[in-house]
Design an enzyme around this catalytic site. Structure first.
Site, PDB file in Angstrom:
ATOM      1  N   ALA A  65      54.441 -85.344 -28.788  1.00 53.29           N
ATOM      2  CA  ALA A  65      53.065 -85.368 -29.288  1.00 53.29           C
ATOM      3  C   ALA A  65      52.441 -83.988 -29.103  1.00 53.29           C
ATOM      4  CB  ALA A  65      52.261 -86.425 -28.544  1.00 53.29           C
ATOM      5  N   GLY A 112      56.888 -88.544 -27.829  1.00 53.32           N
ATOM      6  CA  GLY A 112      56.530 -89.281 -29.028  1.00 53.32           C
ATOM      7  C   GLY A 112      57.583 -89.189 -30.115  1.00 53.32           C
ATOM      8  N   GLU A 115      60.061 -91.827 -29.303  1.00 57.27           N
ATOM      9  CA  GLU A 115      59.426 -93.115 -29.583  1.00 57.27           C
ATOM     10  C   GLU A 115      59.432 -93.396 -31.079  1.00 57.27           C
ATOM     11  OE1 GLU A 115      56.189 -93.900 -26.177  1.00 57.27           O
ATOM     12  OE2 GLU A 115      55.949 -91.958 -27.157  1.00 57.27           O
ATOM     13  N   GLU A 135      57.274 -87.683 -20.268  1.00 56.81           N
ATOM     14  CA  GLU A 135      55.848 -87.842 -19.961  1.00 56.81           C
ATOM     15  C   GLU A 135      55.562 -87.902 -18.460  1.00 56.81           C
ATOM     16  OE1 GLU A 135      56.327 -89.592 -24.113  1.00 56.81           O
ATOM     17  OE2 GLU A 135      57.490 -89.511 -22.260  1.00 56.81           O
TER      18      GLU A 135
END
Length: 261
Positions: A65, A112, A115, A135
């Site tokens: 992200a 992300g 994911e 993370e």
């Protein structure tokens, strides 16, 4: 279809190629999320496309992200939760897409990015790819579904190891633990993904849709309910012209010519 600022779109042989192009690392920011959603909405309605390949431009899939966007979330717990839910919504949309979505992981696939890849129905990774959920190193956890999908795709112990350490793995190890379907040389990545997409695209879109639904819905149901759902999908297909053609072609020992009807 419209042009996108951060997604390159190309259609070849009934396959839509969506390439995230957000230099320098293809960060998964709000614009990328929005444009991916718009692409999916378009290709859901496009009957000429039977499969989607998602990849990244250059040497990155998605390196995570956009961390700069996180700075506005400090002390804003509700906004942070909403940001996670927005990312989860896109991943769920991919997972529930009625056409197969294949992730071609060409490089860093982190946070992300992983994911996003895990929400795809299948994953092909280059041997050199780096996959991970780092993370924990930022004092947070995955928020776009990483804690849920990684455990389901691998196993609880392996998911906890990777999430709690933030360790990266390469494509070969990802294949060994069942996170990706295949690990190949980087030069073969898109051809392998295309080969898989083309093999699927030769089938009836009606049976593809039913197969996806049977697996993805059934896996969350008790076995007996899943079996009943499968039987209902099986039965419904016998009302289609493609089922007639497929069975007839098998008996006549010739390739089937499906019309998606």
């Amino acid at each position: 279809m419209k042009n996108f600022s951060l997604i390159n779109v190309e259609v070849k042989k009934q396959t839509a190629f969506l390439t995230i192009n957000n230099p320098p690392v293809n960060a998964l920011n709000a614009v990328v999320l929005q444009e991916l959603e718009q692409c999916l909405d378009h290709f859901r309605q496009d009957s000429s496309v039977k499969a989607v390949i998602l990849t990244g431009a250059g040497t990155f899939f998605v390196a995570g992200a956009d961390i700069k966007e996180f700075t506005s979330l400090f002390g804003q717990e509700e906004l942070a939760e909403q940001a996670a839910l927005k990312g989860q919504a896109l991943c769920s949309k991919i997972e529930q897409f009625e056409k197969p979505v294949i992730a071609a992981i060409n490089g860093a696939c982190l946070g992300g990015g992983l994911e996003l890849a895990m929400s795809c129905h299948m994953r092909i990774a280059s041997h050199e790819a780096k996959l991970g959920l780092p993370e924990i190193k930022l004092g947070i956890i995955p928020g776009y579904g990483g804690t849920q999908r990684l455990a389901r795709l691998t196993n609880t112990a392996k998911a906890l190891e990777l999430i709690l350490t933030g360790r990266f793995i390469d494509g070969k190890e990802a294949e060994e633990i069942g996170l990706v379907n295949h690990s190949v040389n980087s030069a073969q990545l898109l051809s392998k993904a295309s080969e898989l997409a083309e093999a699927i695209s030769q089938k009836s879109s009606l049976s593809i849709k039913s197969a996806l639904a049977s697996v993805l819905k059934g896996i969350d149901l008790p076995l007996q309910e899943g079996l009943e759902f499968e039987a209902s999908q099986f039965g419904a297909l016998f009302g289609t012209e493609d089922a007639r053609e497929g069975v007839r072609a098998f008996i006549e020992k010739r390739p089937a010519s499906f019309k998606d009807q």
